[in-house]
Write a protein that holds these residues in place. Sequence first.
Motif, PDB file in Angstrom:
ATOM      1  N   THR A   1      38.143  41.007  35.204  1.00  0.00           N
ATOM      2  CA  THR A   1      37.913  40.705  35.457  1.00  0.00           C
ATOM      3  C   THR A   1      38.282  40.011  37.245  1.00  0.00           C
ATOM      4  O   THR A   1      39.361  39.600  37.026  1.00  0.00           O
ATOM      5  CB  THR A   1      38.091  39.280  35.153  1.00  0.00           C
ATOM      6  N   SER A   2      37.796  40.277  37.982  1.00  0.00           N
ATOM      7  CA  SER A   2      37.716  39.828  39.189  1.00  0.00           C
ATOM      8  C   SER A   2      37.627  38.635  39.834  1.00  0.00           C
ATOM      9  O   SER A   2      38.350  38.305  40.985  1.00  0.00           O
ATOM     10  CB  SER A   2      36.530  40.737  40.584  1.00  0.00           C
ATOM     11  N   THR A   3      37.245  37.421  39.040  1.00  0.00           N
ATOM     12  CA  THR A   3      37.500  36.641  39.433  1.00  0.00           C
ATOM     13  C   THR A   3      37.389  35.690  37.676  1.00  0.00           C
ATOM     14  O   THR A   3      37.633  35.947  36.636  1.00  0.00           O
ATOM     15  CB  THR A   3      36.208  35.542  39.589  1.00  0.00           C
ATOM     16  N   GLY A   4      38.247  34.198  38.398  1.00  0.00           N
ATOM     17  CA  GLY A   4      38.064  33.216  36.720  1.00  0.00           C
ATOM     18  C   GLY A   4      36.391  33.239  35.977  1.00  0.00           C
ATOM     19  O   GLY A   4      35.990  33.532  36.208  1.00  0.00           O
TER      20      GLY A   4
ATOM     21  N   GLY B   1      36.750  31.333  41.519  1.00  0.00           N
ATOM     22  CA  GLY B   1      36.857  32.211  41.838  1.00  0.00           C
ATOM     23  C   GLY B   1      38.105  33.714  42.294  1.00  0.00           C
ATOM     24  O   GLY B   1      37.464  33.692  41.084  1.00  0.00           O
ATOM     25  N   GLN B   2      37.865  34.767  43.107  1.00  0.00           N
ATOM     26  CA  GLN B   2      38.292  35.492  43.272  1.00  0.00           C
ATOM     27  C   GLN B   2      40.075  36.013  42.230  1.00  0.00           C
ATOM     28  O   GLN B   2      40.688  34.844  42.861  1.00  0.00           O
ATOM     29  CB  GLN B   2      38.390  36.417  44.191  1.00  0.00           C
ATOM     30  N   GLN B   3      40.060  37.231  41.131  1.00  0.00           N
ATOM     31  CA  GLN B   3      41.576  36.843  41.130  1.00  0.00           C
ATOM     32  C   GLN B   3      42.441  37.745  40.665  1.00  0.00           C
ATOM     33  O   GLN B   3      43.440  37.991  40.682  1.00  0.00           O
ATOM     34  CB  GLN B   3      41.538  35.935  39.409  1.00  0.00           C
ATOM     35  N   MET B   4      41.665  38.688  41.161  1.00  0.00           N
ATOM     36  CA  MET B   4      41.700  40.523  40.812  1.00  0.00           C
ATOM     37  C   MET B   4      42.142  40.417  42.339  1.00  0.00           C
ATOM     38  O   MET B   4      40.858  40.346  43.329  1.00  0.00           O
ATOM     39  CB  MET B   4      41.263  41.274  39.841  1.00  0.00           C
ATOM     40  N   GLU B   5      43.045  41.107  42.486  1.00  0.00           N
ATOM     41  CA  GLU B   5      43.567  41.484  43.966  1.00  0.00           C
ATOM     42  C   GLU B   5      42.611  42.353  44.762  1.00  0.00           C
ATOM     43  O   GLU B   5      42.233  43.429  43.428  1.00  0.00           O
ATOM     44  CB  GLU B   5      44.929  41.386  44.351  1.00  0.00           C
TER      45      GLU B   5
ATOM     46  N   SER C   1      32.851  44.319  35.710  1.00  0.00           N
ATOM     47  CA  SER C   1      33.680  43.841  36.506  1.00  0.00           C
ATOM     48  C   SER C   1      32.850  42.240  35.698  1.00  0.00           C
ATOM     49  O   SER C   1      31.567  41.949  36.924  1.00  0.00           O
ATOM     50  CB  SER C   1      33.897  43.655  38.122  1.00  0.00           C
ATOM     51  N   HIS C   2      33.229  41.216  35.135  1.00  0.00           N
ATOM     52  CA  HIS C   2      32.722  40.325  35.075  1.00  0.00           C
ATOM     53  C   HIS C   2      33.368  39.186  36.615  1.00  0.00           C
ATOM     54  O   HIS C   2      34.322  39.125  37.589  1.00  0.00           O
ATOM     55  CB  HIS C   2      33.670  39.017  34.509  1.00  0.00           C
ATOM     56  N   ALA C   3      32.229  38.525  36.757  1.00  0.00           N
ATOM     57  CA  ALA C   3      32.244  37.929  38.122  1.00  0.00           C
ATOM     58  C   ALA C   3      31.691  37.100  38.245  1.00  0.00           C
ATOM     59  O   ALA C   3      30.595  37.077  38.248  1.00  0.00           O
ATOM     60  CB  ALA C   3      32.372  39.120  39.564  1.00  0.00           C
ATOM     61  N   HIS C   4      32.248  35.792  39.012  1.00  0.00           N
ATOM     62  CA  HIS C   4      30.913  34.476  39.809  1.00  0.00           C
ATOM     63  C   HIS C   4      31.234  34.434  40.118  1.00  0.00           C
ATOM     64  O   HIS C   4      29.776  34.104  41.116  1.00  0.00           O
ATOM     65  CB  HIS C   4      31.288  32.903  38.744  1.00  0.00           C
ATOM     66  N   SER C   5      32.615  34.450  41.562  1.00  0.00           N
ATOM     67  CA  SER C   5      32.324  33.996  42.886  1.00  0.00           C
ATOM     68  C   SER C   5      31.819  35.074  43.823  1.00  0.00           C
ATOM     69  O   SER C   5      32.227  36.278  43.493  1.00  0.00           O
ATOM     70  CB  SER C   5      33.669  33.194  43.547  1.00  0.00           C
ATOM     71  N   ALA C   6      31.019  35.024  45.515  1.00  0.00           N
ATOM     72  CA  ALA C   6      31.000  36.006  45.840  1.00  0.00           C
ATOM     73  C   ALA C   6      31.541  36.645  46.253  1.00  0.00           C
ATOM     74  O   ALA C   6      31.466  37.690  46.546  1.00  0.00           O
ATOM     75  CB  ALA C   6      30.208  35.537  47.020  1.00  0.00           C
ATOM     76  N   ALA C   7      33.047  36.318  46.955  1.00  0.00           N
ATOM     77  CA  ALA C   7      34.204  36.626  47.206  1.00  0.00           C
ATOM     78  C   ALA C   7      34.585  38.107  45.909  1.00  0.00           C
ATOM     79  O   ALA C   7      35.183  38.726  46.688  1.00  0.00           O
ATOM     80  CB  ALA C   7      35.421  35.987  47.124  1.00  0.00           C
ATOM     81  N   GLY C   8      34.707  37.401  44.930  1.00  0.00           N
ATOM     82  CA  GLY C   8      35.128  38.501  43.578  1.00  0.00           C
ATOM     83  C   GLY C   8      33.863  39.405  43.173  1.00  0.00           C
ATOM     84  O   GLY C   8      34.805  40.492  43.312  1.00  0.00           O
ATOM     85  N   ILE C   9      32.603  39.521  43.454  1.00  0.00           N
ATOM     86  CA  ILE C   9      31.571  39.910  43.325  1.00  0.00           C
ATOM     87  C   ILE C   9      31.667  41.273  44.318  1.00  0.00           C
ATOM     88  O   ILE C   9      31.549  42.491  44.216  1.00  0.00           O
ATOM     89  CB  ILE C   9      30.733  39.507  43.569  1.00  0.00           C
ATOM     90  N   ASN C  10      32.029  40.850  45.687  1.00  0.00           N
ATOM     91  CA  ASN C  10      31.968  41.563  46.575  1.00  0.00           C
ATOM     92  C   ASN C  10      33.111  42.650  47.026  1.00  0.00           C
ATOM     93  O   ASN C  10      33.023  43.777  46.999  1.00  0.00           O
ATOM     94  CB  ASN C  10      31.599  40.762  48.240  1.00  0.00           C
TER      95      ASN C  10
END
Length: 438
Positions: free
Chosen positions: A220-223, A234-238, A258-267
């Motif tokens: 889960t790279s984001t919330g 947003g991004q939660q895993m560093e 990867s579960h990902a919503h925000s662009a920062a976490g996706i990228n």
Amino acid sequence: MKKTVFAVSRLTTLIGGALLALASQAAEIQIIHAGQLLAVPGEKPLEQQSIIVRDGIITEVKAGFVKEVAVTADDTLAIIDLSQAFVMPGLMDMHVHLQGELGPKNDSQKLRMSDADVAMHSAYFAKKTLLAGFTTVRDLGAKAEQIYALRDGINKGWVDGPRIIASGGVSVTGGHGDVDGMSPDLLDLYTEKTICDGPFDCRRATRRAIKFGADVIKITSTGGVLSDTNTGTGQQMEDDELKEVIDAAHALGRKVASHAHSAAGINAALRAGVDSIEHGSYADKDSIKLFKKSGAFLVPTLLAGDTVVQMAKSTDVFSPAIKEKAIRVGGDMMDNFKASYKAGVKIAYGTDSGVSHHGDNAKEAVLMHAAGMTNMDILKSATVNAAELIDMSATLGTLEKGKYADIIATSQSPLDNIETLLNIPFVMKSGIVYKQDL
């Protein structure tokens, strides 16, 4: 006298062994007459074809309605008449949660249901999924021991359900994927041993998940929308945590979703080498470039977004923190999916069922169509693309020689009307017919 008895006994053993050998060579052969056959989604359907199946494996596809094939005296032969139907590969859902469904009693169920209850519940939902025409699924979030047992039980024929690719989850402390919304003592009790902090601890968690049976790693790279906290999406895993998880999983032959919503976490996940992005709600231009460069798949789960928006607006099931996220994120998913699809991002079909009702998996196709995806591309996403994502293109995704006889049929062509998938009257998995209402 003893020698004679020994000789007779040995002769009996030899005869019995020979009979067993002959019995083991007997085959169950089926000839399926297909009025229209979409053998390879993405290619033009064929008219009046016969699919020859031997012990659950396709051995040949022939033009015309074949009535006879070479058989031995011990073989069984059946002809399945789908001559008035549209026939295609079984559908695949790359994002489900078979152990439950979102609803007002989730909190009490978590406390009241035993692990055995959870296993029984998931078997019930698995059967519903199979009867809806989904013959293979990827479960991306469940109690590990129970989902692995269900996967193995289905493979052994003990219970009916789709083929399951089962995940092990790796998340950071306090992030989406960790437990929330409980008293402190229950939070400690329910915290999984694959919750991690820092790159090397996340490497350990990944290896542990694989040790205990994970086919794929879910991070889960984001919330998330359904985390009962106001920690955002947003991004939660560093970045270093993402890299360690993905490298450790790949080294042990496992893909990472990867579960990902925000662009920062996706990228960040795409740069770290993830194999699929789940949801991808706020994918931007950089995301699209990274998708196309890496070859990663987007699994859009539009049905989950639509479900949580409707629930947030019409019920009091959600806490205020969840309700705000549900309306915002769920409402934005469709437009971002349109942009990714138009840009040529590879898409694999996924619903997040468990948020929505199990058995309603085909509603995702209706939403994808509403977003501008062609009917053929929708079918391809749920067959050819899904098989590629789980590294099973050699055995699944098309109806060709050497592949599993995972087959569905509809009375009308879903290429003409995608809503035809909402009621699939014929379902076969590995040569076994589970539903035949045509």
